[in-house]
Write a protein that holds these residues in place. Structure first.
Motif, mmCIF file in Angstrom:
data_model
loop_
_atom_site.group_PDB
_atom_site.id
_atom_site.type_symbol
_atom_site.label_atom_id
_atom_site.label_comp_id
_atom_site.label_asym_id
_atom_site.label_seq_id
_atom_site.Cartn_x
_atom_site.Cartn_y
_atom_site.Cartn_z
ATOM 1 N N ARG A 1 5.453 40.863 6.781
ATOM 2 C CA ARG A 1 4.395 41.816 7.116
ATOM 3 C C ARG A 1 3.016 41.144 7.036
ATOM 4 N N THR A 2 2.877 40.226 6.090
ATOM 5 C CA THR A 2 1.622 39.474 6.000
ATOM 6 C C THR A 2 1.389 38.679 7.284
ATOM 7 N N GLU A 3 2.455 38.057 7.803
ATOM 8 C CA GLU A 3 2.339 37.287 9.049
ATOM 9 C C GLU A 3 2.026 38.189 10.231
ATOM 10 N N VAL A 4 2.586 39.408 10.245
ATOM 11 C CA VAL A 4 2.286 40.353 11.327
ATOM 12 C C VAL A 4 0.804 40.723 11.297
ATOM 13 N N ARG A 5 0.281 40.979 10.091
ATOM 14 C CA ARG A 5 -1.145 41.324 9.974
ATOM 15 C C ARG A 5 -2.029 40.166 10.435
ATOM 16 N N LYS A 6 -1.636 38.941 10.107
ATOM 17 C CA LYS A 6 -2.406 37.780 10.567
ATOM 18 C C LYS A 6 -2.415 37.713 12.093
ATOM 19 N N SER B 1 -5.653 37.877 14.629
ATOM 20 C CA SER B 1 -5.904 36.801 15.599
ATOM 21 C C SER B 1 -6.009 37.348 17.016
ATOM 22 N N SER B 2 -5.207 38.380 17.310
ATOM 23 C CA SER B 2 -5.197 38.918 18.676
ATOM 24 C C SER B 2 -6.512 39.590 19.046
ATOM 25 N N GLN B 3 -7.274 39.997 18.040
ATOM 26 C CA GLN B 3 -8.558 40.638 18.326
ATOM 27 C C GLN B 3 -9.545 39.658 18.960
ATOM 28 N N PHE B 4 -9.331 38.356 18.764
ATOM 29 C CA PHE B 4 -10.218 37.343 19.328
ATOM 30 C C PHE B 4 -9.609 36.681 20.561
ATOM 31 N N GLU B 5 -8.450 37.165 20.972
ATOM 32 C CA GLU B 5 -7.783 36.613 22.146
ATOM 33 C C GLU B 5 -7.544 37.729 23.151
ATOM 34 N N ASP C 1 1.961 43.408 18.942
ATOM 35 C CA ASP C 1 2.701 44.616 18.559
ATOM 36 C C ASP C 1 2.692 44.718 17.032
ATOM 37 N N PRO C 2 2.075 45.759 16.472
ATOM 38 C CA PRO C 2 1.965 45.838 15.009
ATOM 39 C C PRO C 2 3.278 46.154 14.299
ATOM 40 N N GLN C 3 4.318 46.527 15.043
ATOM 41 C CA GLN C 3 5.609 46.869 14.429
ATOM 42 C C GLN C 3 6.678 45.799 14.658
#
Length: 604
Positions: A568-573, A577-581, A586-588
């Motif tokens: 889940r930590t990796e999903v949040r990372k 990151s996707s906000q700058f790309e 997919d958050p799930q």
């Protein structure tokens, strides 16, 4: 005597293997109940595995040659109740002459197998052990072949073997399903044909319908094991009663009240027959279960108890014991519904129609108090919590209450305070399960407590609750849990406490495959889903490679929780990151790369 604890354990097997290590086991294995059944008879009647049979035979070797009150040897029971071929083979290895011995009705084990849908392998073993049995008659003048031909469900392979011919090739799953469909249609027509007939068949039909109605009213849970959803049946019966009442109202202006009652009864019978018909269609339509989604078919009856049991990963010996208790409970419920007591006799379906199992006098079983041994994270608390729900569903517990306590919740600064706290806890858990974690700490002393034997005072109150539970049956079911070494030492010093806990379950460390299954269950429970390439096998190999056994044994189920937390930590990372790309994340969704990174960073 009635069934002993060991007789009850033989119905589930799991705890029996643990009990086989105790010094009193050989004596227990030699004790018959009031029907002359040894624990070995009981195990054979409940399709025990060969390791259970082997444990009982080692404890009491003469068991294979000991008949019960109707002359049945354990081999007769195994043949009658569809025991596994390995178990039958083991019985024959210990006492081959059993295949030649008749019971008081003149039946050989082969007669029992032929008339009770035994497997092809079992029939082969019995024929090889005593070939002459093929031509011998029982006291009713029936050969094994006659009995098989009289049983509409006997397979072609069984008929061929009993005729002395080679068995034909085994049917495919689809062919078996078609055979079951044909039989279901025939039984359905036969059942409907009994409706409205006179004589004994007509009475049996009405009694059977009334019995299903009583089960739906009093023991709805038992209908699940017959493939009938009690909730659907309850709705159908309610609709039938409403329709009948409306019909009666329309006739109240001068119609015949008797006709209205008959219409209502007809509607009730239709509802029950429709439930049976739906059940037969489902049972007979079963095919290969290779696809996991087949289990979630919306047309299948969802058995809440079995769903709860199946949610346990691993621990087959625990699940087996729960199912054994369920079988016994439902047999008692069925008996109560089919043969309710009335004065000196019994009414309802005839005893001849039901057979000896349902006509035997037997009280509703009680769940035994238990001891759970296991390393941290092996699921002791989770299983105990689930048992509260399961036993409540089965009607064994009055409510699904689960209360977890430890030493500090039971011990006070003095004797009076300890007794008061323990009684308060017992009262709070009344009707449910009291789970005492790290129970071995009750045997420790505290320098700060003015009562040197505070733990003994708490144990005395627990034992008193167990001993006085026979009358009201509402004291909590007590489970003592802890680590293996500490619990064994504690119980060896408190034999009075140990003797009150009939069942001991050992919770082994989880395998990598089981940890992978737990991880996937956690993922789905938290609302995530996995990349298609992430399967149990992949996760198990990764865990085997990245962790060692000692590290896993100190954590067990927590390994899966740690892995999910890291993923889940990796999903949040990835989301950040996707906000700058330009692409969206997919958050799930959990990817392989999330798992592999979490393995390296979090499983240390």
């Amino acid at each position: 005597m009635s069934d002993t604890t060991l007789h009850e354990l033989c119905k589930g097997f799991g705890a029996l293997l643990s009990r086989s290590k105790t010094p009193q086991f050989p004596e227990e294995a030699s004790l018959p109940n009031d029907r002359g059944n040894l624990p070995l008879h009981a195990a054979c009647s409940f399709q025990a595995t060969s390791d259970v049979i082997d444990a009982l035979l080692k404890a009491f070797p003469n068991g294979t040659s000991t008949p019960n009150s109707v002359g049945n040897l354990p081999l007769h029971q195994a043949a009658m109740w569809q025991a596994p071929p390995d178990s039958v083979e083991l019985l024959l290895q210990h006492y081959a002459e059993a295949a030649t011995i008749r019971n008081q009705y003149g039946s050989l084990p082969l007669h029992m197998a032929a008339s009770n849908q035994a497997s092809v392998e079992v029939v082969k073993l019995l024929i090889e052990a005593y070939p002459d049995a093929l031509h011998l008659q029982n006291d009713d003048g029936m050969t094994p072949l006659d009995l098989a031909l009289g049983d509409e469900s006997a397979s072609e392979a069984i008929i061929a073997l009993l005729e002395g011919r080679p068995a034909p090739p085994e049917l495919s799953q689809r062919q078996k399903a078609e055979k079951f469909m044909e039989r279901a249609d025939a039984l359905e027509k036969k059942l409907v044909g009994l409706r409205g007939t006179g004589g004994r068949q007509g009475r049996d039909f009405k009694d059977a319908v009334a019995a299903v109605r009583r089960l739906a009213d009093c023991y709805p849970q038992a209908l699940y094991s017959a493939g009938i959803d009690p909730n659907e049946l309850e709705i159908a019966l309610s609709n039938a009663m409403v329709a009948g009442a409306e019909g009666s109202g329309r006739r109240s202006g001068g119609g015949n009240a008797g006709d209205a009652a008959r219409k209502q009864q007809m509607a009730v019978e239709n509802a029950i027959l429709d439930a049976v018909k739906k059940r037969d269609k489902k049972d007979s339509g079963m095919k290969d279960r290779d696809m996991e989604e087949d289990r979630d078919d919306i047309n299948d009856v969802r058995d809440r108890v079995e769903d709860l049991i199946s949610s346990i990963v691993g621990l087959e010996h625990v699940k087996c014991q729960i199912r054994g208790l369920r079988r016994t409970t439902e047999i008692c419920d069925l008996r109560e519904s089919l043969l309710p007591d009335q004065g000196a006799g019994i009414r309802g379906l005839s005893a001849a129609m039901l057979g000896v199992t349902l006509t035997e006098e037997a009280g509703r079983p009680r769940a035994p108090h238990m001891i759970f041994f296991g390393n941290p994270g092996t699921g002791k608390t989770a299983v105990a919590r689930l048992l509260a729900k399961v036993y409540h569903e089965l009607g064994i517990l009055r409510k699904p209450k689960f209360l977890e306590v430890e030493r500090m919740d039971l011990i006070a600064g003095d004797q009076r305070g300890t007794i008061a706290k323990t009684r308060e806890v017992l009262e709070e858990a009344r009707g449910g399960i009291l789970f005492i974690d790290e129970a071995y700490t009750l045997g420790m002393t505290s320098k700060r407590s003015r009562a040197e034997n505070a733990g003994n005072d708490a144990m005395f109150e627990i034992m008193r609750s167990i001993d006085t539970d026979e009358a009201g049956r509402d004291s909590p079911l007590v489970i003592l849990a802890g680590f293996p070494t500490e619990m064994n030492l504690f119980l060896s010093r408190h034999d009075d406490l140990r003797r009150r806990f009939d069942v001991t379950f050992e919770f082994p460390d989880y395998t990598c495959t089981e940890l992978a299954e737990i991880f996937i269950d956690l993922v789905h429970a938290k609302g995530f889903y996995l990349e298609d390439s992430i399967r149990v096998e992949y996760l198990a190999k990764l865990l085997e490679k990245q962790t060692d056994h000692r590290w896993r044994s100190e954590r067990n189920g927590r390994v899966s929780e740690m892995l999910l937390s890291g993923a889940r930590t990796e999903v949040r990372k990835r989301i950040r990151s996707s906000q700058f790309e330009e692409h969206e994340a997919d958050p799930q969704l959990i990817l392989r790369s999330d798992i592999e990174t979490a393995m390296l960073n979090d499983l240390k």
